[in-house]
Scaffold this motif. Structure first.
Motif, short mmCIF file in Angstrom:
data_model
loop_
_atom_site.label_atom_id
_atom_site.label_comp_id
_atom_site.label_asym_id
_atom_site.label_seq_id
_atom_site.Cartn_x
_atom_site.Cartn_y
_atom_site.Cartn_z
N SER A 27 22.48 61.40 -21.82
CA SER A 27 21.08 61.46 -22.24
C SER A 27 20.99 61.56 -23.76
CB SER A 27 20.35 62.62 -21.57
OG SER A 27 20.88 63.84 -22.03
N ALA A 30 20.93 58.27 -25.44
CA ALA A 30 19.68 57.53 -25.31
C ALA A 30 18.57 58.21 -26.11
CB ALA A 30 19.29 57.44 -23.84
N LYS A 33 14.77 57.32 -27.56
CA LYS A 33 13.69 56.97 -26.65
C LYS A 33 12.72 58.12 -26.39
CE LYS A 33 15.63 53.08 -24.09
NZ LYS A 33 14.65 52.08 -24.40
N THR A 34 12.67 59.09 -27.30
CA THR A 34 11.73 60.19 -27.11
C THR A 34 10.82 60.35 -28.32
OG1 THR A 34 13.19 61.83 -28.11
CG2 THR A 34 13.43 61.48 -25.74
N ARG A 35 9.76 61.13 -28.12
CA ARG A 35 8.85 61.47 -29.22
C ARG A 35 8.49 62.95 -29.10
NH1 ARG A 35 3.28 59.90 -26.65
NH2 ARG A 35 3.99 59.46 -24.55
N PRO A 48 9.47 61.64 -23.25
CA PRO A 48 9.92 60.25 -23.34
C PRO A 48 8.91 59.39 -24.10
CG PRO A 48 10.09 61.04 -21.08
CD PRO A 48 9.36 62.09 -21.86
N LEU A 49 9.41 58.38 -24.74
CA LEU A 49 8.54 57.47 -25.49
C LEU A 49 7.50 56.87 -24.55
CD1 LEU A 49 8.50 56.65 -28.44
CD2 LEU A 49 9.77 54.59 -27.84
N ASP A 118 8.50 62.59 -15.85
CA ASP A 118 8.76 62.50 -17.29
C ASP A 118 8.20 63.73 -17.99
OD1 ASP A 118 9.96 60.00 -17.08
OD2 ASP A 118 8.01 58.98 -17.16
#
Lengths: 356, 350
Positions: A27, A30, A33-35, A48-49, A118
C-alpha cells in the motif's frame, strides 16, 4: 508437547507479521493515490484520491449524500437511517444496504471490513465515536463532520462534497449558496427586530418525557435567525428534561413540537389542562415541526427550508410573499429531483410518512 | 429469630406512627408550596381550601396560572409520589417478611423489570402516555405469571425456587430492555427511555393518579389487614404451617398484591429504586420487627422519603432530576451505614 505448541505459536506469529509487513509495503508503494482532508475534529485524514465506497454512519447525513448525487457510492449504512420513510421513498436502495451498526454507537467491525470502504463518514459534536480505535486499527479513514451549530449543516455539505469527488463538490457549493441565500433572505428581515418584538419559542421533543431544546444549539440558532427568542434561555443543549412548572414559568408565545409523533404531541399539548394556562396554548400557537428526508429542525439539509418555515411562522406579516408550498416543491425538485404532490407536502408539514 | 420478636411497647409504636403522620402532613404542605413557578403560600392555601366540600366559598383571588400550577401540576404529583413511596416501602416490608431475608426488595419478584420493558417498548413504538402505562402494567403482571409458572415447573413450593424464578424472569426482561434501547433512535427516543428508566414523576397528572392510586390503596389495605399472618410467615414455613397458616396460597396472594402495587408504580413513574429495600430497615429501627407496627411505619416512612426526594428532584435546578437517581444516590450510602451499624443484631442468620 508444550515445546511443540510454543513453536507452532511462534511460527504462526511470524507468518502473520510477514503478511502484515508485505501488506504495508504494497500500500505504501501506491501512496500517491491519496489526498488529505482536515475534518471537524481537526484531524488530518488521508483518503483515496477516488472515493467510490462510502460507509455513512450518521442517519441525518444520508439525505445530504443523496442530494449531492453521491448515494450510489454508499456501500454500508446505519439501521436508523434505513427506517426513515422519506429516504426510503426517494432512494429505495438504502433498504438493501448492509447496516454496520444499529444507531451509530457500536459497529460490527467484520461487517465493516467485508464492505471494503474507502472512507467512513460520521458526525462530531465534541466526543469521539466509541469505535474510533477499532476502525483506526484496520486503517479505514474516518472523516468526522461538524454537528453542533446551524451553520455546521453548510460546512458538513461542503466537506461531504469534497470527500465524494469533484462532481459532488460542485453540487455542494451550489447547495451551500442556496442555503446561505435562504439565511440571508430571512436575516435581512429579522435582524432589525428588537428583543421585545421576538416571540418566545419553546422547542420541545417529547418522547414519554418533557424534553426541550436549550441555548447553544442549532435549534437555538435557527430560532434566533428566524426572529424568535428561545424561551428556554437558562438551559443549555438539546433534549434537556425540565419540569412542567418551568415551562409555565417561561410562558412561551409559540411551542414547536419536534419529535415523532409531532402531530400527536401537538394535539396532546393543546388538549392537556396542565398546559392550558400557557400563552402559546391559549392563542393556538402550538405547531408540529415538519419532517421530510430527515427532521427539518435537526442536522438536515432541509434546514434550508426550516429557516423559511420558522420565519414565516413567527412573523407571518413580514413574510407574506413567502409561499412555503412553492419553496418546498422547488427544493425537492432541485435537490432531490422529485416532484412533490399536494399530499406529499401535507405529509411533510405534519411530519408523517409519505402516503402511497 | 424469635428472640427479636420481643414487642416494643404498643404505646411507643403508636407514638412513632402519629409522629410520622405529622411529619408527612408537614412535608406535604412544603411540597405544595415549593416549585419553580412561584406561588405565594397563602394563595396555595386558599386554592386548596376552596376545594374542600362544604367550606365557605372563597373568592378566587388567584390567577388562572397559579391555580393550574397548584391544582393540576403539584397536587396530583404529590398524591402520586406519596402513594408510590408508600406502596414500594410496604411491598419491601412484606417481601422481607415472607422471604425472611433483609436483602429482598420489590425488584426480586421480576415485576419491576417486566414493567420496565413494557414502558420502554411503548416509548420505542411512539405510543402516547396511556400506552406507556398500559404496556408497563401488562408486562409487569406477565412477569409475575412467568415467575409463578417457572417456580411451578421446579415442582417445589419453596422460597428458593421462587427466588430463582424471579431472578430468571428479571434477567430476561432486563435483556429485553437492553435490546429495546439498542433499537431506539439515539437522538429522539433513547434519552426519553433512559430518563423513564431512571424514574420520574414529571409526567404526573390527574389522569395518572388513579392508575397508581386505586391498585396501591386497594392492595395496600389488604396487605395491612394481612399483617398478622405475614408475622407468622416470617417465622418460617414449618412454624407457620404448624400454626394453621396455608403457606403456599398466602405467599402467592401477597405476591400478587405486591405485583399490583409495583406495576402500578413503574407504569406511571418508571424505575424508582431502593425504597422497598431501604425503608423497611428504618421502620424496623423505629418500631421493631413486628409486622403489625412495621408495616404501617414503612408505609408512612416510604411516603415521606419519596416526597422529600421528589421535592429536591423538581426544585434543585431548572432541569428535572430523575427522582430514581436521588433515591438510589441517598439510599445506597444510608443503607450501607445502617447495615454496618446493625449487622450484629436484628436480622441475623436463619
Amino acid at each position: 508437547m508444550k515445546n511443540r505448541l510454543f513453536s507452532l505459536v511462534t511460527l504462526s506469529a511470524l507468518c502473520i507479521s510477514l503478511l502484515l509487513a508485505s501488506c504495508g509495503r504494497s500500500s505504501a508503494s501506491a501512496a500517491p493515490k491519496t489526498r488529505k482532508i482536515t475534518d471537524a475534529a481537526g484531524r488530518v485524514v488521508e483518503i483515496p484520491l477516488l472515493v467510490n465506497r462510502v460507509v455513512d454512519l450518521w442517519p441525518a447525513h444520508h439525505g445530504m449524500v443523496l442530494l449531492l448525487g453521491g448515494a450510489d457510492k454508499l456501500v454500508g449504512t446505519v439501521a436508523m437511517a434505513q427506517k426513515q420513510p422519506w429516504l426510503q421513498k426517494l432512494y429505495p436502495r438504502i433498504k438493501g444496504l448492509p447496516a454496520v451498526t444499529g444507531a451509530g454507537n457500536d459497529l460490527n467491525i467484520e461487517t465493516l471490513l467485508s464492505l471494503h470502504p474507502d472512507v467512513i463518514l460520521m458526525s462530531y459534536a465534541g466526543g469521539m465515536p466509541s469505535w474510533m480505535d477499532k476502525v483506526a486499527a484496520v486503517h479505514i479513514p474516518v472523516v468526522l463532520m461538524p454537528a453542533v451549530t446551524f451553520d455546521d449543516i453548510k460546512t458538513t455539505i461542503l466537506m461531504t462534497g469534497e470527500v465524494l469527488g469533484p462532481k459532488q463538490a460542485a453540487a455542494a457549493r451550489d447547495f451551500a449558496k442556496y442555503y446561505q441565500d435562504n439565511i440571508d433572505r430571512v436575516r435581512a428581515v429579522t435582524a432589525a427586530i428588537p428583543m421585545e418584538g421576538r416571540p418566545k419559542v419553546l422547542h420541545s421533543m417529547q418522547s414519554g418525557v418533557l424534553a426541550i431544546d436549550g441555548v447553544e444549539s442549532l435549534i437555538d440558532n435557527w430560532i434566533n435567525i428566524a426572529g424568535g427568542a428561545n424561551a428556554a434561555f437558562n438551559v443549555k443543549g438539546l433534549g434537556k428534561i425540565v419540569t412542567l412548572e418551568q415551562v409555565i414559568k417561561w410562558n412561551p408565545d409559540v411551542i414547536i413540537c419536534g419529535t415523532a409523533p409531532n402531530l400527536a404531541n401537538k394535539r396532546k399539548i393543546m388538549s392537556d389542562p396542565q398546559w392550558s394556562g400557557i400563552k402559546a396554548v391559549k392563542n393556538g400557537k402550538v405547531y408540529a415541526n415538519p419532517s421530510g428526508v430527515y427532521l427539518w429542525d435537526r442536522h438536515s439539509a432541509e434546514g434550508a427550508l426550516q429557516i423559511l418555515w420558522a420565519a414565516k411562522l413567527l412573523h407571518p406579516e413580514k413574510f407574506r410573499e413567502l409561499d412555503m408550498k412553492k419553496e418546498t416543491a422547488a427544493f425537492y425538485r432541485r435537490f432531490f429531483h422529485y416532484n412533490l404532490t399536494d399530499g406529499d407536502f401535507d405529509s411533510i408539514m405534519n411530519a408523517e410518512a409519505p402516503r402511497h | 429469630m424469635n428472640a427479636t420478636l420481643q414487642k416494643p411497647s404498643r404505646t411507643r409504636a403508636l407514638i412513632v406512627l402519629f409522629a410520622l403522620l405529622a411529619v408527612l402532613a408537614i412535608a406535604s404542605v412544603f411540597y405544595l408550596a415549593l416549585g419553580r413557578y412561584y406561588v405565594p403560600a397563602g394563595t396555595v392555601a386558599r386554592i386548596l381550601l376552596a376545594a374542600v366540600p362544604g367550606s365557605a366559598p372563597v373568592s378566587p383571588r388567584w390567577q388562572e396560572t397559579e391555580w393550574i400550577v397548584v391544582w393540576l401540576v403539584r397536587l396530583p404529583r404529590l398524591l402520586m409520589v406519596v402513594l408510590a413511596g408508600m406502596g414500594l416501602a410496604l411491598s419491601g416490608a412484606c417481601l422481607q417478611g415472607i422471604f425472611r431475608n433483609p436483602l429482598v426488595g420489590p425488584h426480586l419478584v421480576g415485576v419491576s423489570s417486566g414493567a420496565s420493558f413494557g414502558g420502554v417498548l411503548a416509548i420505542l413504538l411512539s405510543l402516547p402516555a396511556a400506552g406507556v402505562v398500559g404496556l408497563a402494567f401488562a408486562f409487569g403482571m406477565l412477569a409475575l405469571v412467568m415467575v409463578f409458572g417457572l417456580s411451578r415447573l421446579a415442582g417445589r413450593a419453596g422460597i428458593l425456587s421462587l427466588v430463582l424464578a424471579g431472578v430468571i424472569v428479571s434477567a430476561f426482561f432486563g435483556a429485553l430492555v437492553g435490546l429495546t434501547q439498542h433499537l431506539a433512535d439515539p437522538e429522539a427516543k433513547l434519552p426519553g427511555m433512559v430518563y423513564w428508566l431512571m424514574g420520574s414523576f414529571a409526567g404526573a397528572d390527574w389522569k395518572k393518579a388513579p392508575i397508581i392510586g386505586i391498585p396501591t390503596v386497594a392492595a395496600g389495605i389488604v396487605l395491612l389487614l394481612l399483617r398478622w399472618r405475614i408475622n407468622l410467615l416470617s417465622l418460617g414455613d414449618t412454624d407457620a404451617a404448624a400454626l394453621g397458616v396455608k403457606v403456599g396460597p398466602l405467599r402467592w396472594g401477597v405476591l400478587v398484591l405486591i405485583s399490583l402495587i409495583v406495576s402500578a408504580q413503574v407504569s406511571v413513574s418508571g424505575g424508582v429504586g431502593w425504597i422497598g429495600l431501604v425503608i423497611p430497615h428504618f421502620a424496623r429501627m423505629l418500631v421493631g420487627p413486628d409486622h403489625r407496627a412495621l408495616m404501617p411505619a414503612s408505609v408512612l416512612l416510604g411516603g415521606i422519603y419519596l416526597l422529600v426526594m421528589d421535592c429536591l428532584a423538581r426544585n434543585l435546578t431548572s432541569l428535572e432530576i430523575p427522582v430514581g437517581l436521588l433515591t438510589a444516590l441517598v439510599g445506597a450510602p444510608v443503607f450501607a451505614f445502617v447495615f454496618w451499624k446493625t449487622q450484629a443484631r436484628g436480622w441475623g442468620r436463619d
